[in-house]
Design an enzyme around this catalytic site. Sequence first.
Site, PDB file in Angstrom:
ATOM      1  N   ASN A 174       0.828  -1.213   0.000  1.00  0.00           N
ATOM      2  CA  ASN A 174       0.000   0.000   0.000  1.00  0.00           C
ATOM      3  C   ASN A 174       0.862   1.263   0.000  1.00  0.00           C
ATOM      4  O   ASN A 174       0.578   2.234  -0.721  1.00  0.00           O
ATOM      5  CB  ASN A 174      -0.909   0.012   1.230  1.00  0.00           C
ATOM      6  CG  ASN A 174      -2.170  -0.818   1.023  1.00  0.00           C
ATOM      7  OD1 ASN A 174      -2.620  -1.017  -0.097  1.00  0.00           O
ATOM      8  ND2 ASN A 174      -2.728  -1.324   2.111  1.00  0.00           N
ATOM      9  N   HIS A 233      -3.224   2.563  -2.452  1.00  0.00           N
ATOM     10  CA  HIS A 233      -4.313   1.685  -2.000  1.00  0.00           C
ATOM     11  C   HIS A 233      -5.087   1.055  -3.143  1.00  0.00           C
ATOM     12  O   HIS A 233      -5.625  -0.046  -2.991  1.00  0.00           O
ATOM     13  CB  HIS A 233      -5.265   2.487  -1.099  1.00  0.00           C
ATOM     14  CG  HIS A 233      -4.675   2.802   0.242  1.00  0.00           C
ATOM     15  ND1 HIS A 233      -4.607   1.880   1.250  1.00  0.00           N
ATOM     16  CD2 HIS A 233      -4.098   3.931   0.732  1.00  0.00           C
ATOM     17  CE1 HIS A 233      -4.043   2.418   2.318  1.00  0.00           C
ATOM     18  NE2 HIS A 233      -3.719   3.679   2.027  1.00  0.00           N
ATOM     19  N   ASP A 273      -5.822  -2.802  -3.288  1.00  0.00           N
ATOM     20  CA  ASP A 273      -7.128  -3.437  -3.466  1.00  0.00           C
ATOM     21  C   ASP A 273      -7.074  -4.506  -4.548  1.00  0.00           C
ATOM     22  O   ASP A 273      -7.674  -5.583  -4.407  1.00  0.00           O
ATOM     23  CB  ASP A 273      -8.176  -2.384  -3.839  1.00  0.00           C
ATOM     24  CG  ASP A 273      -8.548  -1.498  -2.660  1.00  0.00           C
ATOM     25  OD1 ASP A 273      -8.162  -1.836  -1.523  1.00  0.00           O
ATOM     26  OD2 ASP A 273      -9.197  -0.454  -2.880  1.00  0.00           O
ATOM     27  N   GLU A 325      -6.083  -7.488   5.311  1.00  0.00           N
ATOM     28  CA  GLU A 325      -5.479  -8.468   4.400  1.00  0.00           C
ATOM     29  C   GLU A 325      -5.544  -9.887   4.938  1.00  0.00           C
ATOM     30  O   GLU A 325      -4.892 -10.796   4.428  1.00  0.00           O
ATOM     31  CB  GLU A 325      -4.007  -8.086   4.140  1.00  0.00           C
ATOM     32  CG  GLU A 325      -3.080  -8.269   5.320  1.00  0.00           C
ATOM     33  CD  GLU A 325      -3.022  -7.067   6.240  1.00  0.00           C
ATOM     34  OE1 GLU A 325      -2.021  -6.933   6.950  1.00  0.00           O
ATOM     35  OE2 GLU A 325      -3.975  -6.252   6.246  1.00  0.00           O
TER      36      GLU A 325
END
Length: 450
Positions: free
Chosen positions: A334, A339, A343, A369
């Site tokens: 990240n 982000h 994702d 996660e």
Amino acid sequence: MIRLTKKVFFDLAIWMIGLGLAMGVVFPFFMVLMGVPAQMVLTPWFFAACMGAGFVVGTANIGLARGVVGKRLRLLAERMRVVEGNLNHMAAGDGMEDCSPEDCYIAVDSSDEIGESAQAFNNLVGALAEAHQSEGAVSEFSRLLASQMELEALTEQALRQLMGHTRASAGALLVETEGELKMAASHGLRGPADLGQSDHVRAAMRTGQLQRVLLPPELTVEGVLADFKPREVLVEPVMYKSVPIGVIVLATGEAFDEKGLHRLELLRPGLALALNNGLAHERLQRLAALDPLTGIYNRRFGLARLQEEFGRAVRDSSPLGVVMFDLDHFKSVNDTYGHLVGDRVLVHMAKLARSVMREGDVLVRYGGEEFLAILPAASREDCRAVGERLRRLVQESAVRDGEQEIRITVSAGVAATPELTVDSPNDLVSQADQALYEAKDMGRNQVRIA
């Protein structure tokens, strides 16, 4: 005939007595024509006797008419008053309990106009009773379906009602979900799962028209549709706002009668509305149960499923395993790529995990996660093998971001019962979580067993 008064039998009496008197006047002249001497019959006394006889005959005839015809008409009027009372009760929301065939029907014991009137009256009473029964059936059917929102219970209840109202011996209810016709409920059918591929079912969905399949009574087919020899099969599409959302399949050993077909048409709109509501409810339930990013079960629903599977394992004394796994160094992904890329990595992870799991296994996004795989009937070694396959698959795969390949690894912890003695599903998850942290502490990219 010319009406003289407002009373039919009074008119009839006038005409019959008048006819009798007229015959009394004419009869002496008839006697003369027959050869009787005129001086014997053309006398005041003979005229008076003939007219008196005509009067008596006319009076007797009117008495007989009142006794024979009037009695039947009074019975008809009495039955009509009973029907009127029942109609008033129906208007007030009550039933026609007082209008059974014994109470309201009139015996049809003549083949003349009186018999035709009695038959017409009986037909009227039967039609009123059928209309009331149909109205009650539709009302009760709608009430029962309105009390159910869960699709499985709704379709089971609807099918039982439909079979009862049409006197079908077997049936099925299919609904369209995600572009496919799926079996929602069935009774008495052999191989119902294959009904969605039937040409008649497809034709009903395509045309929106009822399909009636009449089978010759002498026909014997290997692997027949139902557990009995059907005479007729109905395939009726369920339409909501002109769009087919399901199919009713009903089979009977005898041909369906018009009453059953009419009742089916009356019930179909209520079923369409209930099915549409049930499908909408199921979609909302599914959305509430799914993680919006990965499309797998969220934590709340996943833990509820784990509770169910744990209870089943205890009752059946069967194995149950869980695999807890998460991505190694996901925070750095990240921080480095953003982000949105993070994702994509999570979605990629969920797809890989689903690919190594069996049908019936449950995959849950536990948090961030971290993922949880629930494996019913899986031993500790089975769970370890699943975790190891996933670990290798993740290590060998990559997520592309432009020209860059993002490689990730995963650590997993395994726990299973009965190898572990646990008192609750939370204990099982806690053991797997502890094994996961051991994998992290020992260098990551590995599977540890509790």
